[in-house]
Scaffold this active site. Structure first.
Site, PDB file in Angstrom:
ATOM      1  N   ASP A   1       0.932  -1.220   0.116  1.00  0.00           N
ATOM      2  CA  ASP A   1      -0.051  -0.066   0.037  1.00  0.00           C
ATOM      3  C   ASP A   1       0.945   1.058  -0.137  1.00  0.00           C
ATOM      4  OD1 ASP A   1      -2.205   1.564   0.346  1.00  0.00           O
ATOM      5  OD2 ASP A   1      -1.484   1.754   2.534  1.00  0.00           O
TER       6      ASP A   1
ATOM      7  N   ASP B   1      -7.540  -1.953   2.991  1.00  0.00           N
ATOM      8  CA  ASP B   1      -6.452  -2.935   2.550  1.00  0.00           C
ATOM      9  C   ASP B   1      -6.801  -4.270   3.097  1.00  0.00           C
ATOM     10  OD1 ASP B   1      -4.488  -1.081   1.507  1.00  0.00           O
ATOM     11  OD2 ASP B   1      -4.231  -0.303   3.547  1.00  0.00           O
TER      12      ASP B   1
END
Length: 228
Positions: free
Chosen positions: A9, A178
């Site tokens: 990420d 996420d």
């Protein structure tokens, strides 16, 4: 089983903290270390594709998952995991007065981003868009996209495309957006991740954000990740 792919990420994971856009030098060095070790590094972000590709170029990364999984850029080719027109729902969301659209929306196709102006923005937006859309927060913005796709779906697609088991993929993240990729692969949450992200991950490292990413890379390269 050895890790073959690292999916990272961006905001809150490669940055100094979850409330800044400034990249962590420690995270950048760790990313380079992972890449130089032979891991295929993929940037997975809520940002639009054009922005993600620009950042990826300066990070030395080729492959990108953008718009929270709606778009994948792999080996120079862009694939769309979504379909539909977001312009109507975009107007409905803006009409609530609860948000202002992100400047990036001009370059976005499926995942629209909004800056919240009032409390309980998530609930207000969910109420007006109804079913058929995912509404969640990255900690930086409110994101709205068609249902059925997230970073986890994108990672799964990536594994099939590259003929790699998801057990050979390590994912590192910090926020609710996420959760999908943390749960479908060998997920590692940074120390200051949201509770949902921590719950979805296989491991939660101690350090926050960029320092946590460095800790995650060390864990991966030590051989202690992607284990049964």
């Amino acid at each position: 089983m050895k890790c073959k792919i690292l999916v990272a990420d961006l905001d809150g994971t490669l940055t100094l903290s979850r409330n800044t856009y400034e990249l962590s030098v420690e995270a950048l060095l760790a990313l380079r270390k992972a890449r130089d070790s032979g891991l295929r590094v993929v940037l997975a972000t809520a940002n639009g594709l054009d922005f993600a590709l620009t950042i990826a170029r300066y990070l030395g990364v080729r492959d990108v998952i953008a718009e929270n999984g709606c778009l994948i850029h792999l080996d120079g080719v862009t694939y769309e995991l979504c379909s539909g027109d977001m312009s109507i729902v975009d107007k409905v969301i803006i009409s609530t007065g609860a948000v202002i659209p992100s400047p990036q929306n001009r370059c976005r196709k499926y995942d629209m981003a909004y800056i919240p102006l009032v409390k309980d923005t998530l609930e207000k937006v969910r109420a007006v868009v109804g079913t058929g859309y995912i509404v969640e927060s990255s900690g930086y913005a409110i994101h709205v996209r068609p249902a059925g796709v997230d970073k986890g779906v994108a990672v799964s697609w990536l594994c099939r495309k590259l003929d790699v088991s998801c057990h050979q993929v390590a994912t590192v993240g910090d926020s609710d957006v996420d959760v999908g990729m943390l749960s479908i692969a060998w997920g590692i949450a940074v120390g200051n991740a949201t509770e949902a992200a921590k719950k979805a991950a296989r491991v939660v490292v101690e350090e926050p954000s960029g320092l946590g990413f460095k800790e995650a890379v060390n864990l991966i390269l030590s051989g202690d990740a992607c284990t049964p």
